[in-house]
Design a protein around this motif. Structure first.
Motif, PDB file in Angstrom:
ATOM      1  N   GLU A  62       0.858  -1.176   0.000  1.00 16.95           N
ATOM      2  CA  GLU A  62       0.000   0.000   0.000  1.00 16.95           C
ATOM      3  C   GLU A  62       0.894   1.225   0.000  1.00 16.95           C
ATOM      4  OE1 GLU A  62      -2.444   0.857   3.406  1.00 16.95           O
ATOM      5  OE2 GLU A  62      -0.827   0.364   4.772  1.00 16.95           O
ATOM      6  N   ILE A  63       0.341   2.303  -0.515  1.00 17.18           N
ATOM      7  CA  ILE A  63       1.102   3.541  -0.526  1.00 17.18           C
ATOM      8  C   ILE A  63       1.143   4.086   0.892  1.00 17.18           C
ATOM      9  CG2 ILE A  63      -0.813   5.151  -0.914  1.00 17.18           C
ATOM     10  CD1 ILE A  63       1.043   6.367  -3.149  1.00 17.18           C
ATOM     11  N   ARG A  64       2.266   4.678   1.240  1.00 20.88           N
ATOM     12  CA  ARG A  64       2.378   5.246   2.587  1.00 20.88           C
ATOM     13  C   ARG A  64       1.749   6.635   2.578  1.00 20.88           C
ATOM     14  NH1 ARG A  64       7.872   4.385   5.424  1.00 20.88           N
ATOM     15  NH2 ARG A  64       6.838   2.984   6.859  1.00 20.88           N
ATOM     16  N   ARG A  65       0.649   6.731   3.242  1.00 17.97           N
ATOM     17  CA  ARG A  65      -0.057   8.012   3.275  1.00 17.97           C
ATOM     18  C   ARG A  65       0.420   8.832   4.458  1.00 17.97           C
ATOM     19  NH1 ARG A  65      -4.095   6.954  -0.496  1.00 17.97           N
ATOM     20  NH2 ARG A  65      -4.664   4.748  -0.627  1.00 17.97           N
ATOM     21  N   GLU A  66       0.062  10.099   4.444  1.00 18.22           N
ATOM     22  CA  GLU A  66       0.570  10.983   5.499  1.00 18.22           C
ATOM     23  C   GLU A  66      -0.045  10.696   6.866  1.00 18.22           C
ATOM     24  OE1 GLU A  66      -0.026  14.711   3.466  1.00 18.22           O
ATOM     25  OE2 GLU A  66       1.281  13.813   1.944  1.00 18.22           O
ATOM     26  N   GLU A  67      -1.196  10.003   6.836  1.00 17.76           N
ATOM     27  CA  GLU A  67      -1.931   9.771   8.085  1.00 17.76           C
ATOM     28  C   GLU A  67      -1.072   9.115   9.167  1.00 17.76           C
ATOM     29  OE1 GLU A  67      -4.648   7.239   6.261  1.00 17.76           O
ATOM     30  OE2 GLU A  67      -5.058   8.789   4.765  1.00 17.76           O
ATOM     31  N   GLY A  68       0.002   8.489   8.735  1.00 18.58           N
ATOM     32  CA  GLY A  68       0.893   7.900   9.726  1.00 18.58           C
ATOM     33  C   GLY A  68       0.694   6.413   9.882  1.00 18.58           C
ATOM     34  N   HIS A  69       1.423   5.898  10.834  1.00 13.33           N
ATOM     35  CA  HIS A  69       1.556   4.472  11.038  1.00 13.33           C
ATOM     36  C   HIS A  69       0.250   3.810  11.465  1.00 13.33           C
ATOM     37  CE1 HIS A  69       3.691   0.846  11.936  1.00 13.33           C
ATOM     38  NE2 HIS A  69       3.136   0.816  13.125  1.00 13.33           N
ATOM     39  N   HIS A  70      -0.057   2.662  10.864  1.00  9.21           N
ATOM     40  CA  HIS A  70      -1.244   1.912  11.268  1.00  9.21           C
ATOM     41  C   HIS A  70      -1.103   0.460  10.847  1.00  9.21           C
ATOM     42  CE1 HIS A  70      -2.061   2.927   7.073  1.00  9.21           C
ATOM     43  NE2 HIS A  70      -2.787   1.834   7.047  1.00  9.21           N
ATOM     44  N   HIS A  71      -2.082  -0.335  11.205  1.00  5.88           N
ATOM     45  CA  HIS A  71      -2.078  -1.737  10.811  1.00  5.88           C
ATOM     46  C   HIS A  71      -3.392  -2.103  10.146  1.00  5.88           C
ATOM     47  CE1 HIS A  71       1.765  -2.652  12.626  1.00  5.88           C
ATOM     48  NE2 HIS A  71       1.428  -1.817  13.576  1.00  5.88           N
ATOM     49  N   HIS A  72      -3.520  -3.384   9.769  1.00  6.47           N
ATOM     50  CA  HIS A  72      -4.693  -3.779   9.004  1.00  6.47           C
ATOM     51  C   HIS A  72      -5.422  -4.960   9.600  1.00  6.47           C
ATOM     52  CE1 HIS A  72      -4.202  -1.156   5.536  1.00  6.47           C
ATOM     53  NE2 HIS A  72      -2.898  -1.278   5.747  1.00  6.47           N
ATOM     54  N   VAL A  73      -6.721  -4.863   9.548  1.00  6.80           N
ATOM     55  CA  VAL A  73      -7.576  -5.990   9.853  1.00  6.80           C
ATOM     56  C   VAL A  73      -8.165  -6.443   8.528  1.00  6.80           C
ATOM     57  CG1 VAL A  73      -9.665  -6.722  11.032  1.00  6.80           C
ATOM     58  CG2 VAL A  73      -8.111  -5.122  12.140  1.00  6.80           C
ATOM     59  N   ILE A  74      -7.905  -7.686   8.169  1.00  7.95           N
ATOM     60  CA  ILE A  74      -8.237  -8.135   6.827  1.00  7.95           C
ATOM     61  C   ILE A  74      -9.318  -9.211   6.856  1.00  7.95           C
ATOM     62  CG2 ILE A  74      -7.325  -9.228   4.748  1.00  7.95           C
ATOM     63  CD1 ILE A  74      -4.570  -7.962   5.630  1.00  7.95           C
ATOM     64  N   CYS A  75     -10.375  -8.997   6.074  1.00  3.80           N
ATOM     65  CA  CYS A  75     -11.467  -9.967   6.028  1.00  3.80           C
ATOM     66  C   CYS A  75     -11.131 -11.083   5.049  1.00  3.80           C
ATOM     67  CB  CYS A  75     -12.766  -9.284   5.610  1.00  3.80           C
ATOM     68  SG  CYS A  75     -14.112 -10.473   5.446  1.00  3.80           S
ATOM     69  N   LYS A  76     -11.221 -12.317   5.534  1.00  8.95           N
ATOM     70  CA  LYS A  76     -10.901 -13.464   4.686  1.00  8.95           C
ATOM     71  C   LYS A  76     -12.029 -13.750   3.707  1.00  8.95           C
ATOM     72  CE  LYS A  76      -8.748 -16.907   6.935  1.00  8.95           C
ATOM     73  NZ  LYS A  76      -8.522 -17.903   8.022  1.00  8.95           N
ATOM     74  N   GLY A  77     -13.185 -13.176   3.967  1.00  2.00           N
ATOM     75  CA  GLY A  77     -14.319 -13.370   3.061  1.00  2.00           C
ATOM     76  C   GLY A  77     -14.193 -12.501   1.831  1.00  2.00           C
ATOM     77  N   CYS A  78     -14.163 -11.194   2.039  1.00  2.00           N
ATOM     78  CA  CYS A  78     -14.209 -10.264   0.905  1.00  2.00           C
ATOM     79  C   CYS A  78     -12.863  -9.613   0.633  1.00  2.00           C
ATOM     80  CB  CYS A  78     -15.267  -9.194   1.153  1.00  2.00           C
ATOM     81  SG  CYS A  78     -14.986  -8.220   2.642  1.00  2.00           S
ATOM     82  N   GLY A  79     -11.883  -9.869   1.473  1.00  2.00           N
ATOM     83  CA  GLY A  79     -10.560  -9.316   1.233  1.00  2.00           C
ATOM     84  C   GLY A  79     -10.403  -7.864   1.652  1.00  2.00           C
ATOM     85  N   ALA A  80     -11.452  -7.274   2.174  1.00  2.00           N
ATOM     86  CA  ALA A  80     -11.373  -5.878   2.609  1.00  2.00           C
ATOM     87  C   ALA A  80     -10.295  -5.720   3.660  1.00  2.00           C
ATOM     88  CB  ALA A  80     -12.717  -5.443   3.177  1.00  2.00           C
TER      89      ALA A  80
ATOM     90  N   ILE B 130      -9.168  -3.285   6.587  1.00  2.00           N
ATOM     91  CA  ILE B 130      -9.605  -2.164   7.412  1.00  2.00           C
ATOM     92  C   ILE B 130      -8.413  -1.626   8.185  1.00  2.00           C
ATOM     93  CG2 ILE B 130     -11.183  -1.493   9.252  1.00  2.00           C
ATOM     94  CD1 ILE B 130     -12.478  -4.449   8.422  1.00  2.00           C
ATOM     95  N   PRO B 131      -8.060  -0.367   7.977  1.00  2.00           N
ATOM     96  CA  PRO B 131      -6.929   0.192   8.713  1.00  2.00           C
ATOM     97  C   PRO B 131      -7.289   0.443  10.178  1.00  2.00           C
ATOM     98  CG  PRO B 131      -7.910   1.850   7.277  1.00  2.00           C
ATOM     99  CD  PRO B 131      -8.657   0.581   7.037  1.00  2.00           C
ATOM    100  N   VAL B 132      -6.312   0.213  11.040  1.00  2.00           N
ATOM    101  CA  VAL B 132      -6.512   0.380  12.480  1.00  2.00           C
ATOM    102  C   VAL B 132      -5.349   1.194  13.031  1.00  2.00           C
ATOM    103  CG1 VAL B 132      -6.560  -0.833  14.682  1.00  2.00           C
ATOM    104  CG2 VAL B 132      -7.712  -1.821  12.705  1.00  2.00           C
ATOM    105  N   ASP B 133      -5.638   2.174  13.844  1.00  2.00           N
ATOM    106  CA  ASP B 133      -4.576   3.032  14.373  1.00  2.00           C
ATOM    107  C   ASP B 133      -3.691   2.333  15.398  1.00  2.00           C
ATOM    108  OD1 ASP B 133      -4.870   5.231  12.874  1.00  2.00           O
ATOM    109  OD2 ASP B 133      -6.214   6.284  14.241  1.00  2.00           O
ATOM    110  N   PHE B 134      -4.275   1.437  16.137  1.00  2.00           N
ATOM    111  CA  PHE B 134      -3.556   0.746  17.204  1.00  2.00           C
ATOM    112  C   PHE B 134      -2.249   0.105  16.732  1.00  2.00           C
ATOM    113  CE2 PHE B 134      -2.892  -3.476  19.178  1.00  2.00           C
ATOM    114  CZ  PHE B 134      -2.553  -3.064  20.461  1.00  2.00           C
ATOM    115  N   CYS B 135      -1.186   0.327  17.485  1.00  2.00           N
ATOM    116  CA  CYS B 135       0.091  -0.332  17.180  1.00  2.00           C
ATOM    117  C   CYS B 135       0.700  -0.959  18.430  1.00  2.00           C
ATOM    118  CB  CYS B 135       1.085   0.639  16.559  1.00  2.00           C
ATOM    119  SG  CYS B 135       2.690  -0.130  16.311  1.00  2.00           S
ATOM    120  N   PRO B 136       0.909  -2.258  18.392  1.00  2.00           N
ATOM    121  CA  PRO B 136       1.426  -2.975  19.553  1.00  2.00           C
ATOM    122  C   PRO B 136       2.812  -2.521  19.996  1.00  2.00           C
ATOM    123  CG  PRO B 136       1.343  -4.398  17.620  1.00  2.00           C
ATOM    124  CD  PRO B 136       0.633  -3.144  17.268  1.00  2.00           C
ATOM    125  N   MET B 137       3.566  -1.909  19.087  1.00  2.00           N
ATOM    126  CA  MET B 137       4.930  -1.528  19.447  1.00  2.00           C
ATOM    127  C   MET B 137       4.954  -0.461  20.529  1.00  2.00           C
ATOM    128  SD  MET B 137       6.682  -3.612  17.959  1.00  2.00           S
ATOM    129  CE  MET B 137       8.347  -3.065  18.362  1.00  2.00           C
TER     130      MET B 137
END
Lengths: 141, 141
Positions: free
Chosen positions: A79-97, A99-106
């Motif tokens: 994915e392109i790195r957007r200015e919004e900053g660091h995030h992670h993804h929740v990915i649906c195995k059904g439709c492949g969507a 979903i970006p999530v702000d939470f970062c475990p680090m």
DNA sequence: CTGGGTGCAAAGGCTTTGCAGTGGT
DNA sequence: ACCACTGCAAAGCCTTTGCACCCAG
């Protein structure tokens, strides 16, 4: 910042292929595999070659213009790195969507590792599952 | 629980190949790629085939006897699922050591996703970097 | 004009698959 | 005896690489 400027800022030449790659990634709402990207770039700039895609994914990644997300069963997503900053993804195995999530475990882990003498350089965190829409389709409560 | 029991409990046949695979993974202190595993299984049980390894990695994974860790640059790493319970890995890019960590980000994220209607089924979290030993060797402060 | 970038084609690596034969239960 | 499992060989897929040409700066 537009695409030309992004490339120039990283001291990369502005070629039609690179513009096509970044345009596709910019327009895309979800993350893309190298092959998916390739197919979409072809529509924008017919004749573009496999290897150009792969070489540029490496290049753009190393310059920090892209992010890479390891896929569940081999291969990577980009994915392109957007200015919004660091995030992670929740990915649906059904439709492949994806979903970006702000939470970062680090944020939690960084200081623990520091005490341990370990210096993290990269990390991956992805969640796979089913979104509400796909749960209904699969008739899963 | 020994290896034979593990397999029987999952209604899998106890074959020399499967015993070899699980033995190698059991003995291994770090996580292994399919190819690394293959080479080690060969020493224990010469003549074992590629495809047997791959097929069994899938099988054992689907029965929950193994865990899979996506590697930074393609391919996956495998480890036997020990009784100690769920954890993640911090992996040194210098020496390849994989340090297990109890912390799991899903503890924080689960309830947020539930509100959203998303049901997580799997997740990956790995950290890459340099351990104290390798930092010295690479002369990185 | 000069080196980074591209296309082409070929090779590479890992993984999967079909089929026949074997061995666990 | 039955069917899961294995070995073998081939194919498949994605990715990388060498080389000659090209074009952006």
């Amino acid at each position: 910042m537009n695409i030309d400027e992004m490339l120039k800022q990283k001291q990369l030449k502005v070629t039609p292929q690179r513009k096509a790659i970044l345009t596709v990634l910019e327009r895309s709402e979800s993350v893309l595999s190298a092959q998916e990207l390739f197919r979409e770039v072809l529509e924008l700039l017919p004749g573009t070659n496999f290897s150009t895609i792969y070489r540029n994914l490496d290049t753009l990644l190393s310059r920090g213009l892209l992010c890479r997300i390891p896929r569940e069963n081999g291969g990577d997503l980009y994915e392109i790195r957007r200015e919004e900053g660091h995030h992670h993804h929740v990915i649906c195995k059904g439709c492949g969507a994806s979903i970006p999530v702000d939470f970062c475990p680090m944020e939690t882990l960084n200081c623990q590792l520091e005490e341990y003498g370990f210096t993290p350089t990269e990390h991956h965190f992805e969640v796979y599952g089913l979104c509400s829409k796909c749960k209904k389709q699969h008739r899963i409560p």
